[in-house]
Enzyme design. Structure first.
Site, PDB file in Angstrom:
ATOM      1  N   GLY A  96       4.675  -3.715  13.969  1.00  0.00           N
ATOM      2  CA  GLY A  96       4.361  -5.139  13.991  1.00  0.00           C
ATOM      3  C   GLY A  96       4.890  -5.851  12.745  1.00  0.00           C
ATOM      4  N   ASP A  97       4.875  -5.155  11.624  1.00  0.00           N
ATOM      5  CA  ASP A  97       5.393  -5.746  10.382  1.00  0.00           C
ATOM      6  C   ASP A  97       6.915  -5.879  10.453  1.00  0.00           C
ATOM      7  OD1 ASP A  97       2.721  -5.418   9.612  1.00  0.00           O
ATOM      8  OD2 ASP A  97       3.165  -3.460   8.728  1.00  0.00           O
TER       9      ASP A  97
ATOM     10  N   SER B  43      11.151   3.573   8.380  1.00  0.00           N
ATOM     11  CA  SER B  43      11.646   3.539   9.770  1.00  0.00           C
ATOM     12  C   SER B  43      12.394   2.245  10.098  1.00  0.00           C
ATOM     13  CB  SER B  43      10.460   3.672  10.727  1.00  0.00           C
ATOM     14  OG  SER B  43       9.652   2.497  10.711  1.00  0.00           O
TER      15      SER B  43
ATOM     16  N   THR C  16       2.692 -10.421  20.561  1.00  0.00           N
ATOM     17  CA  THR C  16       3.510  -9.212  20.664  1.00  0.00           C
ATOM     18  C   THR C  16       2.838  -8.241  21.630  1.00  0.00           C
ATOM     19  OG1 THR C  16       2.446  -8.188  18.747  1.00  0.00           O
ATOM     20  CG2 THR C  16       4.432  -9.486  18.332  1.00  0.00           C
ATOM     21  N   LEU C  17       3.678  -7.521  22.385  1.00  0.00           N
ATOM     22  CA  LEU C  17       3.169  -6.656  23.460  1.00  0.00           C
ATOM     23  C   LEU C  17       3.718  -5.247  23.343  1.00  0.00           C
ATOM     24  CD1 LEU C  17       3.760  -9.267  26.322  1.00  0.00           C
ATOM     25  CD2 LEU C  17       1.586  -8.779  25.174  1.00  0.00           C
TER      26      LEU C  17
ATOM     27  N   ASN D   2       0.832  -1.210   0.000  1.00  0.00           N
ATOM     28  CA  ASN D   2       0.000   0.000   0.000  1.00  0.00           C
ATOM     29  C   ASN D   2       0.860   1.250   0.000  1.00  0.00           C
ATOM     30  OD1 ASN D   2      -2.338  -1.596   0.471  1.00  0.00           O
ATOM     31  ND2 ASN D   2      -2.016  -1.474   2.680  1.00  0.00           N
TER      32      ASN D   2
HETATM   33  O1  RIB Z   1       0.911  -2.319   9.580  1.00  0.00           O
HETATM   34  C1  RIB Z   1       1.013  -1.041   9.008  1.00  0.00           C
HETATM   35  C2  RIB Z   1       0.500  -1.066   7.618  1.00  0.00           C
HETATM   36  O2  RIB Z   1      -0.881  -1.336   7.660  1.00  0.00           O
HETATM   37  C3  RIB Z   1       0.614   0.233   6.877  1.00  0.00           C
HETATM   38  O3  RIB Z   1       1.828   0.357   6.186  1.00  0.00           O
HETATM   39  C4  RIB Z   1      -0.618   0.249   6.004  1.00  0.00           C
HETATM   40  O4  RIB Z   1      -0.338   0.222   4.644  1.00  0.00           O
HETATM   41  C5  RIB Z   1      -1.437  -0.965   6.428  1.00  0.00           C
HETATM   42  O5  RIB Z   1      -1.258  -2.028   5.585  1.00  0.00           O
END
Ligand code: RIB
Length: 296
Positions: free
Chosen positions: A245-246, A285, A214-215, A12
């Site tokens: 989180g990603d 980041s 995850t916390l 996205n």
């Molecule tokens: O987890 C964050 C992401 O959630 C953002 O980058 C946004 O695109 C959504 O997918």
């Protein structure tokens, strides 16, 4: 060369406005100038792993628009193999994001091209998935694509985000299932109770080979049959939590592909997630190995 990670998921363009406080329904607030960052939970996982030096490929769809070019450029800049990213004549996925003064966010996703990812694209990438040590996924793409990829993958890391119902077959293929506390509560429903350790154990009973809860600033809880381990997070001052989180899941997948134990991988991933909240944006980041803070 490290063992390969494949990320199957969403990409996205993140349209971000900073606000002093998030609006209530029906309310208008003024915010900052608009900033556009590369994002999407799948693209984010791939960039997190790539920036840490992992050999990583992304399987997904973007549109034939400028946002699609922008996202491919970010992934390639992090060393991600984009040979299995298709382009379709529709809008690239977009996320509309507000970031508050504490770095907390609200996110609304318009899936666009992500909604067209299906079993055909996964079948075309099947040799890649079979070879990869780890296939990492999230839930911003259609469930048939997630399930098809999980069926051929050697090891599935699934972040249940955004939270939605998943077939039991998919849960049973996860090693690990990665959830935050909200996602854990969603899955457990009325059975949700007690501490993150209780949640992790209860989720393990639902079928995954392992679970990571995850916390945020408190680190994570790792549950495997017979053992539950807490891992810490270093203390940082949050600027923008988008994509943390990603970053965690991408780092976890990269470490697992390199043969780390789940607990060691989660401990490192917590440090990567902490680094990610100290700067604006998601992919923008994510740290290089030398920028990952020491254990807290
Ligand atoms: O987890 C964050 C992401 O959630 C953002 O980058 C946004 O695109 C959504 O997918």
């Amino acid at each position: 060369m490290s063992s390969r990670v494949v990320v199957v998921g969403s990409a996205n363009a993140d349209l971000v406005v900073r606000v002093d406080r998030h609006p209530s329904p029906g309310e208008t607030v003024l915010g900052s100038d608009l900033a556009t960052f590369p994002g999407g939970k799948g693209g984010n996982q791939s960039v997190a792993a790539g920036r840490l030096g992992a050999d990583v490929a992304f399987v997904g769809l973007v549109g034939t628009d400028a946002h699609g070019d922008f996202l491919l450029e970010s992934m390639r800049g992090a060393g991600v193999d984009t040979g299995h990213v298709g382009r379709v004549p529709t809008a690239t996925g977009v996320a509309v994001i507000t970031v508050g003064a504490d770095g907390d966010n609200t996110i609304v996703v318009s899936p666009g091209a992500n909604a067209e990812l299906g079993e055909d694209e996964v079948a075309a990438a099947a040799p890649l998935l079979r070879d990869a040590a780890v296939t990492s996924m999230q839930l911003e793409i259609p469930m048939p694509a997630v399930l098809a990829a999980a069926r051929v993958a050697r090891r599935v890391v699934l972040n249940l985000s955004p939270a939605r119902d998943v077939p039991k077959e998919l849960l049973e293929l996860c090693d690990p299932l990665v959830v935050n506390e909200h996602e854990a509560a969603f899955l457990l429903g009325e059975a949700a109770a007690g501490s993150p350790v209780d949640s992790a154990k209860a989720l393990l009973d639902r079928g995954p080979a392992s679970v990571v809860v995850t916390l945020g600033a408190e680190g994570a809880v790792v549950a495997e049959p017979g053992t539950v381990t807490a891992v810490p997070s270093p203390r940082v001052s949050p600027v923008d939590t988008t994509g943390a989180g990603d970053a965690f899941t991408g780092a976890l997948a990269a470490r697992l592909a390199d043969g780390a134990s789940l607990t060691a991988a989660a401990a490192y991933a917590a440090r990567v997630g902490a680094a990610a909240v100290t700067k604006e944006g998601a992919q923008s980041s994510f740290p290089r190995p030398e920028d990952v803070p020491p254990a807290g």
